[in-house]
Design a protein around this motif. Structure first.
Motif, PDB file in Angstrom:
ATOM      1  N   ARG B 184       0.811  -1.227   0.000  1.00 31.74           N
ATOM      2  CA  ARG B 184       0.000   0.000   0.000  1.00 31.74           C
ATOM      3  C   ARG B 184       0.845   1.278   0.000  1.00 31.74           C
ATOM      4  NH1 ARG B 184      -4.289  -2.981  -0.989  1.00 31.74           N
ATOM      5  NH2 ARG B 184      -5.450  -3.823   0.766  1.00 31.74           N
ATOM      6  N   GLN B 185       2.007   1.206   0.633  1.00 33.47           N
ATOM      7  CA  GLN B 185       2.890   2.376   0.760  1.00 33.47           C
ATOM      8  C   GLN B 185       4.338   1.911   0.567  1.00 33.47           C
ATOM      9  OE1 GLN B 185       1.239   5.867   2.619  1.00 33.47           O
ATOM     10  NE2 GLN B 185       0.572   4.952   0.722  1.00 33.47           N
ATOM     11  N   ASP B 186       5.233   2.903   0.363  1.00 27.79           N
ATOM     12  CA  ASP B 186       6.663   2.579   0.265  1.00 27.79           C
ATOM     13  C   ASP B 186       7.375   2.835   1.600  1.00 27.79           C
ATOM     14  OD1 ASP B 186       6.485   1.976  -2.460  1.00 27.79           O
ATOM     15  OD2 ASP B 186       6.664   4.104  -2.989  1.00 27.79           O
ATOM     16  N   LEU B 187       6.859   3.794   2.325  1.00 28.25           N
ATOM     17  CA  LEU B 187       7.495   4.189   3.586  1.00 28.25           C
ATOM     18  C   LEU B 187       6.418   4.761   4.512  1.00 28.25           C
ATOM     19  CD1 LEU B 187      10.811   6.216   3.875  1.00 28.25           C
ATOM     20  CD2 LEU B 187       8.893   6.754   5.352  1.00 28.25           C
ATOM     21  N   ILE B 188       6.536   4.462   5.780  1.00 30.59           N
ATOM     22  CA  ILE B 188       5.573   5.011   6.742  1.00 30.59           C
ATOM     23  C   ILE B 188       6.314   5.528   7.972  1.00 30.59           C
ATOM     24  CG2 ILE B 188       3.653   4.428   8.304  1.00 30.59           C
ATOM     25  CD1 ILE B 188       2.662   2.462   6.152  1.00 30.59           C
ATOM     26  N   LEU B 189       5.975   6.745   8.357  1.00 28.85           N
ATOM     27  CA  LEU B 189       6.463   7.261   9.642  1.00 28.85           C
ATOM     28  C   LEU B 189       5.577   6.624  10.698  1.00 28.85           C
ATOM     29  CD1 LEU B 189       7.656   9.363   7.664  1.00 28.85           C
ATOM     30  CD2 LEU B 189       7.323  11.072   9.439  1.00 28.85           C
ATOM     31  N   ALA B 190       6.158   5.797  11.537  1.00 27.52           N
ATOM     32  CA  ALA B 190       5.335   5.026  12.467  1.00 27.52           C
ATOM     33  C   ALA B 190       5.855   5.139  13.892  1.00 27.52           C
ATOM     34  CB  ALA B 190       5.311   3.557  12.041  1.00 27.52           C
ATOM     35  N   GLY B 191       4.933   5.261  14.808  1.00 29.17           N
ATOM     36  CA  GLY B 191       5.331   5.334  16.219  1.00 29.17           C
ATOM     37  C   GLY B 191       4.234   5.935  17.049  1.00 29.17           C
ATOM     38  N   GLY B 192       4.610   6.755  18.000  1.00 29.20           N
ATOM     39  CA  GLY B 192       3.573   7.340  18.838  1.00 29.20           C
ATOM     40  C   GLY B 192       4.143   8.241  19.901  1.00 29.20           C
ATOM     41  N   SER B 193       3.235   8.751  20.704  1.00 28.67           N
ATOM     42  CA  SER B 193       3.641   9.716  21.719  1.00 28.67           C
ATOM     43  C   SER B 193       2.680   9.627  22.891  1.00 28.67           C
ATOM     44  CB  SER B 193       3.591  11.124  21.130  1.00 28.67           C
ATOM     45  OG  SER B 193       2.287  11.411  20.688  1.00 28.67           O
ATOM     46  N   ASP B 194       3.067  10.216  23.975  1.00 26.19           N
ATOM     47  CA  ASP B 194       2.150  10.309  25.105  1.00 26.19           C
ATOM     48  C   ASP B 194       2.621  11.366  26.073  1.00 26.19           C
ATOM     49  OD1 ASP B 194      -0.267   9.536  26.385  1.00 26.19           O
ATOM     50  OD2 ASP B 194       0.125   7.476  25.771  1.00 26.19           O
ATOM     51  N   GLU B 195       1.719  11.757  26.948  1.00 26.53           N
ATOM     52  CA  GLU B 195       2.049  12.809  27.911  1.00 26.53           C
ATOM     53  C   GLU B 195       1.502  12.440  29.287  1.00 26.53           C
ATOM     54  OE1 GLU B 195      -0.374  15.533  25.573  1.00 26.53           O
ATOM     55  OE2 GLU B 195      -1.448  16.096  27.399  1.00 26.53           O
ATOM     56  N   VAL B 196       2.186  12.889  30.303  1.00 26.14           N
ATOM     57  CA  VAL B 196       1.691  12.665  31.666  1.00 26.14           C
ATOM     58  C   VAL B 196       0.925  13.893  32.125  1.00 26.14           C
ATOM     59  CG1 VAL B 196       3.292  10.965  32.608  1.00 26.14           C
ATOM     60  CG2 VAL B 196       3.954  13.339  32.570  1.00 26.14           C
ATOM     61  N   ALA B 197      -0.084  13.650  32.913  1.00 29.04           N
ATOM     62  CA  ALA B 197      -0.895  14.724  33.486  1.00 29.04           C
ATOM     63  C   ALA B 197      -1.516  14.161  34.755  1.00 29.04           C
ATOM     64  CB  ALA B 197      -1.983  15.145  32.505  1.00 29.04           C
ATOM     65  N   PRO B 198      -1.880  15.018  35.684  1.00 24.73           N
ATOM     66  CA  PRO B 198      -2.465  14.518  36.938  1.00 24.73           C
ATOM     67  C   PRO B 198      -3.625  13.543  36.732  1.00 24.73           C
ATOM     68  CG  PRO B 198      -1.921  16.823  37.169  1.00 24.73           C
ATOM     69  CD  PRO B 198      -1.644  16.468  35.740  1.00 24.73           C
ATOM     70  N   ILE B 199      -4.477  13.777  35.719  1.00 21.04           N
ATOM     71  CA  ILE B 199      -5.614  12.846  35.556  1.00 21.04           C
ATOM     72  C   ILE B 199      -5.141  11.451  35.137  1.00 21.04           C
ATOM     73  CG2 ILE B 199      -7.493  14.490  35.175  1.00 21.04           C
ATOM     74  CD1 ILE B 199      -7.273  13.912  32.165  1.00 21.04           C
ATOM     75  N   VAL B 200      -4.002  11.393  34.471  1.00 22.81           N
ATOM     76  CA  VAL B 200      -3.451  10.079  34.091  1.00 22.81           C
ATOM     77  C   VAL B 200      -2.918   9.378  35.343  1.00 22.81           C
ATOM     78  CG1 VAL B 200      -1.684   8.896  32.741  1.00 22.81           C
ATOM     79  CG2 VAL B 200      -2.858  10.885  31.774  1.00 22.81           C
ATOM     80  N   LEU B 201      -2.148  10.126  36.134  1.00 26.38           N
ATOM     81  CA  LEU B 201      -1.592   9.542  37.369  1.00 26.38           C
ATOM     82  C   LEU B 201      -2.711   9.075  38.299  1.00 26.38           C
ATOM     83  CD1 LEU B 201       1.283  12.067  38.278  1.00 26.38           C
ATOM     84  CD2 LEU B 201       1.373  10.082  36.796  1.00 26.38           C
ATOM     85  N   GLU B 202      -3.737   9.911  38.439  1.00 25.64           N
ATOM     86  CA  GLU B 202      -4.835   9.552  39.336  1.00 25.64           C
ATOM     87  C   GLU B 202      -5.591   8.317  38.849  1.00 25.64           C
ATOM     88  OE1 GLU B 202      -4.552  10.577  42.164  1.00 25.64           O
ATOM     89  OE2 GLU B 202      -5.607  12.428  42.602  1.00 25.64           O
ATOM     90  N   SER B 203      -5.672   8.161  37.522  1.00 26.44           N
ATOM     91  CA  SER B 203      -6.367   6.985  36.976  1.00 26.44           C
ATOM     92  C   SER B 203      -5.630   5.706  37.334  1.00 26.44           C
ATOM     93  CB  SER B 203      -6.506   7.113  35.455  1.00 26.44           C
ATOM     94  OG  SER B 203      -7.240   8.273  35.142  1.00 26.44           O
ATOM     95  N   PHE B 204      -4.286   5.744  37.254  1.00 27.37           N
ATOM     96  CA  PHE B 204      -3.499   4.564  37.646  1.00 27.37           C
ATOM     97  C   PHE B 204      -3.564   4.351  39.166  1.00 27.37           C
ATOM     98  CE2 PHE B 204      -1.381   5.122  33.478  1.00 27.37           C
ATOM     99  CZ  PHE B 204      -1.488   3.823  33.016  1.00 27.37           C
ATOM    100  N   ARG B 205      -3.589   5.465  39.876  1.00 29.09           N
ATOM    101  CA  ARG B 205      -3.644   5.383  41.344  1.00 29.09           C
ATOM    102  C   ARG B 205      -4.936   4.723  41.806  1.00 29.09           C
ATOM    103  NH1 ARG B 205      -3.503  10.793  44.970  1.00 29.09           N
ATOM    104  NH2 ARG B 205      -2.134  10.117  46.632  1.00 29.09           N
ATOM    105  N   LEU B 206      -6.027   5.097  41.133  1.00 26.67           N
ATOM    106  CA  LEU B 206      -7.337   4.520  41.447  1.00 26.67           C
ATOM    107  C   LEU B 206      -7.311   3.000  41.322  1.00 26.67           C
ATOM    108  CD1 LEU B 206     -10.403   5.318  41.932  1.00 26.67           C
ATOM    109  CD2 LEU B 206     -10.649   5.248  39.458  1.00 26.67           C
ATOM    110  N   LEU B 207      -6.508   2.521  40.387  1.00 30.79           N
ATOM    111  CA  LEU B 207      -6.413   1.072  40.146  1.00 30.79           C
ATOM    112  C   LEU B 207      -5.320   0.414  40.988  1.00 30.79           C
ATOM    113  CD1 LEU B 207      -6.710   1.220  36.249  1.00 30.79           C
ATOM    114  CD2 LEU B 207      -8.475   0.502  37.841  1.00 30.79           C
ATOM    115  N   HIS B 208      -4.713   1.184  41.893  1.00 31.44           N
ATOM    116  CA  HIS B 208      -3.599   0.695  42.727  1.00 31.44           C
ATOM    117  C   HIS B 208      -2.411   0.265  41.866  1.00 31.44           C
ATOM    118  CE1 HIS B 208      -6.218   0.754  46.253  1.00 31.44           C
ATOM    119  NE2 HIS B 208      -7.128   0.161  45.504  1.00 31.44           N
ATOM    120  N   ALA B 209      -2.222   0.938  40.737  1.00 26.53           N
ATOM    121  CA  ALA B 209      -1.118   0.579  39.828  1.00 26.53           C
ATOM    122  C   ALA B 209      -0.018   1.620  39.827  1.00 26.53           C
ATOM    123  CB  ALA B 209      -1.658   0.397  38.414  1.00 26.53           C
ATOM    124  N   LEU B 210      -0.196   2.723  40.564  1.00 36.21           N
ATOM    125  CA  LEU B 210       0.809   3.785  40.577  1.00 36.21           C
ATOM    126  C   LEU B 210       1.824   3.532  41.687  1.00 36.21           C
ATOM    127  CD1 LEU B 210       1.286   6.523  39.060  1.00 36.21           C
ATOM    128  CD2 LEU B 210       0.212   7.638  41.016  1.00 36.21           C
TER     129      LEU B 210
END
Lengths: 94, 409
Positions: B184-210
């Motif tokens: 379908r293509q010859d080349l693809i820029l592939a990958g990803g990104s992410d960011e931390v924010a208090p709501i992310v930390l709190e979501s893991f904390r709620l699950l006892h995973a932080l």
């Protein structure tokens, strides 16, 4: 209120919102072609002007007709004449 | 004959450096990205010991992305844009090539931008929704990373975003590999990104995973496979890889860094908060089958291992079942934290450096493996060995698994 003060307030919106160099903000500049704004920026421009002037502008038909920065200066000169209370607000906030 | 797919570049934005070489050297030097974030204490119910592995971007670096493109980027997309620009510099791709329709962009993150989602929610609460930028929604949507990168570079081929939390960017690389195999293509820029924010930390904390153990210094909290591990430390960043057909690479005179020889993704279909060892084994087996390899042909396993009690146990059980104690295994998250949706691509970028440097990076903060993680070759010091074949795992919420197998060229 002088036209200079009005221009200063309007130009500040362009500098703050669109990171434009104040030196290039002259009346003949066309909003799309010269200042390189697009339709999404116009939404932000209206929001910025609303905030500066403290009046609702989202449905202002005349604002949709603007082509140059000078058109905006002229329109707001007219708006300030129609709303004398703005003069005091803008002079105070200068 | 099966098309061969290679990696010809990798751009990185990380808490430990702004290139894959810098990141590798920082990890080798034992530096940790984990720091206290007292500025988030108030948003996190007064918790005075909030830690994260955050990227600190200098203002001039942020401003180096033209406002026209930056206006629709949350932190996550911005990290990706910086990584993408690095990648273009490395690969030397021209504007004509980027806009040929034969180059695509497959990139993803967990949530688009939790920072900007929170800002939009607060605007509703504060009755100031219409004071927001017209671009606010473009910062938030789940494929924000992909279209921001494609738009900035004028890429007009395939644009996809397999958003699957912590497996996102490895799935992006895998999907790119599959798109290229399909022609379908010859080349693809592939990958990803992410960011931390208090709501992310709190979501893991709620699950006892932080990870919050008060007995550890911030840099000691993330301790994959360790008996005293107590949860993950959230990190952030981005990596984009140039995934390209070998044919196209040769035609444009580029040099491949590694070959992608196997990929698979699967899910448990039984549990949304974690994967299980049986499905991880199945995923690794499918990837090995795709590569035409036996387990003993793998020289190193780059584990997902985030330092959670259950996650590390399930992955360790799976690796032990397939590889026993014969293959060196490590997780990079002891120093880098868990960069969530970015982790697959960021850690794969580091693997490219392991190939070129002839060094396998160790586990950090691994004092004594827990009983359920024992029986693996968990390395604790850099291993001076040039791996030929590396297997990389990512495991995510939704019971998602992804395994990529790459080979040195």
């Amino acid at each position: 209120m002088t036209r200079e003060i009005l221009i200063e307030h309007i130009n500040k919106v362009f500098v703050d919102k669109f990171e434009l160099d104040p030196a290039i903000l002259t009346p003949e500049k066309r909003i799309f072609e010269d200042l390189e704004l697009d339709s999404l920026d116009i939404v932000d421009l209206v929001t910025g002007l609303q905030h500066t002037f403290g009046i609702p502008l989202r449905d202002n038909k005349e604002l949709l007709q603007i082509r140059t920065l000078g058109d905006i200066y002229n329109l707001f000169e007219k708006i300030v004449q129609e709303h004398p209370e703005l003069e005091e607000k803008l002079t105070k906030e200068q | 004959m099966k098309q061969r797919v290679v990696i010809t570049g990798a751009g990185v934005t990380s808490a430990l450096g702004f290139s894959r070489q810098e990141l590798f050297q920082a990890l080798l030097a034992g530096r940790s990205a984990v720091k206290l974030r007292p500025d988030w204490t108030e948003q996190m119910q007064g918790n005075p010991r909030v830690v994260a592995a955050s990227v600190e971007l200098p203002e001039e670096q942020i401003k180096s992305i033209k406002r026209h493109y930056r206006r629709s980027m949350g932190p996550s997309s911005l990290f990706a844009a910086l990584a993408a620009r690095q990648l273009i510099a490395e690969t030397g791709l021209t504007q004509e090539e980027l806009s040929s329709g034969r180059i695509g962009c497959i990139a993803s993150s967990t949530l688009g931008s939790p920072t900007e989602t929170y800002a939009a929610a607060m605007a509703i609460v504060n009755n100031s929704f219409y004071d927001q930028s017209a671009c606010q929604f473009f910062k938030i949507v789940s494929h924000s990373t992909a279209f921001n990168v494609a738009n900035m570079l004028g890429i007009n081929g395939v644009q996809l975003s397999p958003c699957s939390a912590c497996a996102s960017s490895l799935q992006s690389i895998g999907l790119a590999y599959e798109q290229l195999l399909l022609g379908r293509q010859d080349l693809i820029l592939a990958g990803g990104s992410d960011e931390v924010a208090p709501i992310v930390l709190e979501s893991f904390r709620l699950l006892h995973a932080l990870g919050e153990e008060p007995g550890f210094a911030p840099e000691e909290i993330s301790r994959p496979f360790d008996a005293k591990r107590c949860g993950l430390v959230c990190g952030e960043g981005a990596a984009l890889l140039a995934v390209e057909t070998l044919e196209h690479t040769i035609a444009r005179g580029a040099k491949p860094l590694a070959e992608i020889i196997g990929y698979a993704t699967s899910c448990t279909g039984a549990q949304i908060s974690q994967s299980d060892s049986a499905s991880i084994v199945r995923c690794m087996k499918l990837a090995l089958e795709d590569a035409g390899l036996a387990p003993q042909e793998v020289d190193y396993v780059s584990a997902h291992a985030t330092s959670t009690v259950a996650g590390d146990r399930e992955e360790a059980t799976a690796i032990r079942e397939l590889f026993g104690d014969a293959v060196p295994v490590s997780s990079l998250k002891g120093q880098l934290g868990h960069t969530l949706g970015a982790s697959g691509a960021l850690e794969t970028a580091v693997l490219l450096e392991m190939f070129s440097q002839g060094l396998i990076l160790p586990n950090t903060n691994l004092t004594a493996p827990s009983e359920e993680c024992a029986g693996l070759n968990l390395i604790r010091k850099p291993l001076e060995r040039s791996p030929n074949i590396i297997l990389k795992n990512c495991i995510a919420f939704g019971g998602v698994n992804a395994t990529l197998i790459i080979k040195k060229i």
